[in-house]
Design an enzyme around this catalytic site. Structure first.
Site, short mmCIF file in Angstrom:
data_model
loop_
_atom_site.label_atom_id
_atom_site.label_comp_id
_atom_site.label_asym_id
_atom_site.label_seq_id
_atom_site.Cartn_x
_atom_site.Cartn_y
_atom_site.Cartn_z
N VAL A 243 0.45 -5.79 -5.41
CA VAL A 243 -0.25 -7.04 -5.12
C VAL A 243 -1.39 -6.61 -4.19
O VAL A 243 -1.21 -6.52 -2.98
CB VAL A 243 0.67 -8.08 -4.45
CG1 VAL A 243 -0.10 -9.36 -4.16
CG2 VAL A 243 1.87 -8.38 -5.35
N PRO A 244 -2.55 -6.30 -4.75
CA PRO A 244 -3.57 -5.47 -4.08
C PRO A 244 -4.42 -6.18 -3.03
O PRO A 244 -5.62 -6.40 -3.24
CB PRO A 244 -4.42 -4.98 -5.25
CG PRO A 244 -4.35 -6.08 -6.25
CD PRO A 244 -2.96 -6.63 -6.13
N CYS A 245 -3.83 -6.51 -1.89
CA CYS A 245 -4.62 -7.12 -0.82
C CYS A 245 -5.64 -6.14 -0.25
O CYS A 245 -6.56 -6.57 0.46
CB CYS A 245 -3.71 -7.67 0.27
SG CYS A 245 -2.49 -6.52 0.90
N HIS A 246 -5.50 -4.84 -0.57
CA HIS A 246 -6.51 -3.88 -0.10
C HIS A 246 -7.86 -4.09 -0.79
O HIS A 246 -8.88 -3.58 -0.32
CB HIS A 246 -6.02 -2.44 -0.33
CG HIS A 246 -5.82 -2.07 -1.78
ND1 HIS A 246 -4.66 -2.35 -2.46
CD2 HIS A 246 -6.64 -1.46 -2.67
CE1 HIS A 246 -4.76 -1.91 -3.70
NE2 HIS A 246 -5.95 -1.37 -3.87
N ARG A 247 -7.90 -4.88 -1.87
CA ARG A 247 -9.15 -5.13 -2.59
C ARG A 247 -9.92 -6.34 -2.05
O ARG A 247 -10.94 -6.72 -2.61
CB ARG A 247 -8.87 -5.31 -4.08
CG ARG A 247 -8.32 -4.05 -4.76
CD ARG A 247 -7.97 -4.28 -6.21
NE ARG A 247 -7.21 -3.15 -6.74
CZ ARG A 247 -6.43 -3.19 -7.81
NH1 ARG A 247 -6.31 -4.33 -8.49
NH2 ARG A 247 -5.77 -2.12 -8.22
#
Length: 276
Positions: A243-247
């Site tokens: 769940v790519p919150c780094h993006r």
């Protein structure tokens, strides 16, 4: 003995031995035979698990027995197969850790926990039968809070052990870090409010190698003015990378808060851009 953010190879070897046979009882003399200094091993476990290696071994044996009981094995067989010398000692240890008797464990839901190694450091993964419910770096400051939240929300016990989803997770994470995987198929079990789940679902639509601002993400869900609420929900995401919150970045493209550390966020974005 220790490399930053990663489990040392000698510790991994010990953990692998315990995984293969939870009934093992390593004493200081056994560690020395393996070429390990007991004090160094004790110091590493105190730092990373807040308990000594001896206490970790006892916990692992209890966890193993709990899993066997959950799978239908008798309490007696589970106790002795896990290396306990007496039923009374097993019962006392079990109750002191879990707060209920071994027989009571048959009705409790279980969240499985494992450790895995990545180029960015060691991570914890938790999963239920439905899917992965946590994937975090072991040095995340909110980790204990997340464990408590999962346990309370699902009325479950977090127990170190195998899960049907872990093998696929390790395979796909390895491919992701090698730059050959851009999407994941591991089932995810999101635990949060309706709003948080909407935010996390929106995160999964941000393409590999691209970024979105908090304002853009908010517009996808409610309105561009809900930036703070969206940012807070991102911060509550318990499943890193998948769940790519780094993006998600600031409106000016700057890197903002990331539970795994800004340096990891930069590394992930750079890696994805290089393999897009």
């Amino acid at each position: 003995m220790e490399h930053a953010h990663q489990t040392p190879e000698v510790i991994r070897s010990l953990l692998d031995k315990l995984t293969d046979d939870p009934s093992l009882k390593f004493k200081d003399a056994d560690l020395r035979v393996l070429g390990l200094e007991p004090h160094s091993v004790r110091r590493w476990f105190l730092k990373n698990h807040q308990m000594t290696f001896q206490a970790y071994q006892r916990m692992y044996r209890i966890n193993s027995a709990f899993k066997h009981i959950q799978q239908g094995q008798s309490v007696t067989a589970a106790a002795f197969d896990s290396g306990f010398d007496s039923l009374s000692g097993f019962g006392d240890s079990f109750k002191s850790i879990f707060g209920f008797s071994p027989l009571g464990g048959k009705t409790r839901q279980v969240i499985d926990l494992t450790r895995l190694e990545t180029p960015l450091g060691t991570m914890f993964a938790c999963a239920t039968k439905e899917g992965l419910c946590l994937l975090e770096f072991t040095d995340r400051k909110m980790l204990e809070t997340e464990f408590r939240f999962l346990s309370k929300s699902m009325n479950a016990i977090i127990v170190q052990g195998e899960n049907e989803h872990f093998a696929l997770l390790k395979k796909e994470l390895g491919e992701y870090f090698a730059g050959t995987r851009k999407e994941f198929s591991v089932p995810i079990h999101k635990v949060g409010s309706d709003f948080q789940n909407k935010v996390w679902q929106a995160l999964q639509t941000v393409p590999y190698g691209e970024t979105r601002s908090y304002q853009q993400q908010a517009a996808m869900i409610t309105s561009p003015n809900a930036i703070r609420a969206v940012a807070n929900a991102n911060g509550m995401n318990k499943i890193s990378i998948l769940v790519p919150c780094h993006r998600v970045v600031g409106a000016d493209g700057s890197l903002t808060g990331y539970g795994g550390g800004i340096w990891r966020k930069q590394w992930l974005l750079d890696m994805e851009k290089a393999h897009k």
